[in-house]
Design a protein around this motif. Structure first.
Motif, PDB file in Angstrom:
ATOM      1  N   CYS A  10       0.866  -1.006   0.046  1.00  0.00           N
ATOM      2  CA  CYS A  10      -0.084  -0.039  -0.124  1.00  0.00           C
ATOM      3  C   CYS A  10       0.764   1.184  -0.070  1.00  0.00           C
ATOM      4  CB  CYS A  10      -0.862  -0.070   1.093  1.00  0.00           C
ATOM      5  SG  CYS A  10      -1.912   1.583   1.475  1.00  0.00           S
ATOM      6  N   PRO A  11       0.911   2.153  -1.015  1.00  0.00           N
ATOM      7  CA  PRO A  11       1.766   3.179  -1.141  1.00  0.00           C
ATOM      8  C   PRO A  11       1.439   4.080  -0.131  1.00  0.00           C
ATOM      9  CG  PRO A  11       0.780   2.926  -3.416  1.00  0.00           C
ATOM     10  CD  PRO A  11       0.067   1.843  -2.455  1.00  0.00           C
ATOM     11  N   HIS A  12       0.223   4.400   0.300  1.00  0.00           N
ATOM     12  CA  HIS A  12      -0.300   5.270   1.605  1.00  0.00           C
ATOM     13  C   HIS A  12       0.429   4.683   2.974  1.00  0.00           C
ATOM     14  CE1 HIS A  12      -2.236   8.559   3.443  1.00  0.00           C
ATOM     15  NE2 HIS A  12      -2.867   7.868   4.073  1.00  0.00           N
ATOM     16  N   CYS A  13       0.309   3.520   2.907  1.00  0.00           N
ATOM     17  CA  CYS A  13       1.106   3.008   4.211  1.00  0.00           C
ATOM     18  C   CYS A  13       2.413   3.317   4.280  1.00  0.00           C
ATOM     19  CB  CYS A  13       0.759   1.587   4.247  1.00  0.00           C
ATOM     20  SG  CYS A  13      -0.881   1.001   4.362  1.00  0.00           S
ATOM     21  N   LYS A  14       3.135   3.242   2.937  1.00  0.00           N
ATOM     22  CA  LYS A  14       4.559   3.588   3.041  1.00  0.00           C
ATOM     23  C   LYS A  14       4.499   4.988   3.465  1.00  0.00           C
ATOM     24  CE  LYS A  14       6.518  -0.123   1.353  1.00  0.00           C
ATOM     25  NZ  LYS A  14       7.603  -0.845   2.104  1.00  0.00           N
ATOM     26  N   HIS A  15       3.841   5.951   3.012  1.00  0.00           N
ATOM     27  CA  HIS A  15       4.003   7.284   3.117  1.00  0.00           C
ATOM     28  C   HIS A  15       3.442   7.457   4.881  1.00  0.00           C
ATOM     29  CE1 HIS A  15       3.146   8.269  -1.083  1.00  0.00           C
ATOM     30  NE2 HIS A  15       4.343   7.635  -1.163  1.00  0.00           N
ATOM     31  N   PHE A  16       2.727   6.977   5.425  1.00  0.00           N
ATOM     32  CA  PHE A  16       2.256   7.127   6.840  1.00  0.00           C
ATOM     33  C   PHE A  16       3.393   6.502   7.886  1.00  0.00           C
ATOM     34  CE2 PHE A  16      -0.491   5.621  10.449  1.00  0.00           C
ATOM     35  CZ  PHE A  16      -0.811   6.944  10.952  1.00  0.00           C
ATOM     36  N   ALA A  17       4.174   5.162   7.501  1.00  0.00           N
ATOM     37  CA  ALA A  17       4.914   4.775   8.229  1.00  0.00           C
ATOM     38  C   ALA A  17       5.940   5.779   9.182  1.00  0.00           C
ATOM     39  CB  ALA A  17       5.819   3.787   7.678  1.00  0.00           C
ATOM     40  N   PRO A  18       6.547   6.804   8.657  1.00  0.00           N
ATOM     41  CA  PRO A  18       7.450   7.525   9.390  1.00  0.00           C
ATOM     42  C   PRO A  18       6.542   8.369  10.341  1.00  0.00           C
ATOM     43  CG  PRO A  18       7.998   7.692   6.934  1.00  0.00           C
ATOM     44  CD  PRO A  18       6.746   6.762   7.210  1.00  0.00           C
TER      45      PRO A  18
END
Length: 305
Positions: A10-18
């Motif tokens: 999920c691209p949005h999960c990647k962005h949200f992780a930090p």
């Protein structure tokens, strides 16, 4: 406990992780007893189904000693503390209320440089096929039990469209599509039933390894491969109509079938909502370019891809 349910693709999960890590560090400065967890719904699919996670990322707050939870809608320190029963107003360590909302306009996002790589159409077909099977295993059943009537209808329409539009070169995928349509009632009874139908007709995949646009992270290949599949299908509609003038596929019907599949079976929440918002608002003049009635005009068919 604060638990994030996510998918590695999920691209949005990647962005949200930090932002999630920053939020955890901020709260645990004054409240080390509040534990933060992240659960991959690919690695722990059954757990996520039991938790009825239907979109990614999903944040749940669990009170101490209880399995009862609330779903996070405002992911900032003060909101989480209040949900967990803390007096956030008097908590100096969290009084700043710095936002970890993935939509925060002030958060910087570092653009990833996409390395140029040579790939041919066979790589695209391979990745599209891989993402089709990955979705069957991870994205169709987000809860235990049979599919709802709405999801069943959307899946049947999608499989029917693929049966007409996939190229002959995607032989394994075509075998699977035909099998799922033939044994549709069985396949829609639950994940184990679908797995059984799949294994009766093709050998089980030894692993998931995408060839194109993985950005150096193999898990990201699923989303790209899925969009490859959508593109292959859209071009296939034109090819199908060229050879089936007696019963062409209406471009409006094909686009609506794609829309409904994404609505029901693509769980990256922000990605899905962005697509649906664009589609439902008739962006790019889609409502006028695409027709609900079958047409013999190749110019009209080419409006779909």
């Amino acid at each position: 406990r604060v638990v994030e349910f996510y998918a590695p693709w999920c691209p949005h999960c990647k962005h949200f992780a930090p932002q999630y890590k920053k939020l955890a560090a901020e709260i645990q400065t004054n409240h080390p007893e509040i534990k933060f967890y992240a659960v991959s719904c690919v690695a722990h699919h059954d757990l996520c189904k039991a938790q009825k996670v239907s979109s990614y990322p999903t944040i749940k707050y669990f009170h101490e000693g209880s399995y009862n939870f609330t779903i996070g809608t405002k992911n900032d320190a003060n909101s989480i503390l209040k949900e967990l029963g803390y007096d956030a107003e008097n908590d100096k360590g969290s009084s700043s209320g710095s936002s970890s909302n993935p939509h925060n306009k002030h958060d910087k996002e570092i653009a990833r440089v996409i390395p140029f790589q040579r790939h041919d159409v066979h790589d695209a077909w391979s990745d599209a096929a891989l993402s089709f099977e990955f979705a069957l295993k991870n994205n169709i059943y987000m809860e235990n039990g049979p599919l709802s009537p709405a999801k069943s209808a959307a899946l049947r329409e999608w499989l029917t469209l693929l049966s007409k539009s996939l190229p002959a070169q995607m032989k394994r995928t075509r075998i699977l599509v035909d099998a799922l349509l033939k044994y549709f009632d069985e396949a829609t009874r639950g994940q184990s039933y679908m797995d059984t139908v799949v294994r009766r007709h093709v050998k089980e995949m030894s692993g998931w390894s995408w060839q194109t646009c993985t950005y150096g992270e193999n898990e990201m290949g699923f989303t790209c491969g899925l969009w490859q599949l959508f593109h292959v299908m859209s071009v296939g509609v034109v090819e199908y109509n060229r050879h089936n003038n007696d019963a062409p596929i209406a471009t409006g019907h094909a686009s609506e079938t794609l829309r409904n599949y994404i609505d029901h079976f693509f769980q990256c929440d922000v990605c899905r909502m962005n697509f649906l918002s664009t589609y439902d608002s008739c962006a790019f003049d889609g409502c006028h370019r695409l027709s609900e009635s079958p047409s013999l005009s190749e110019q009209e068919w080419r409006e779909f891809p």
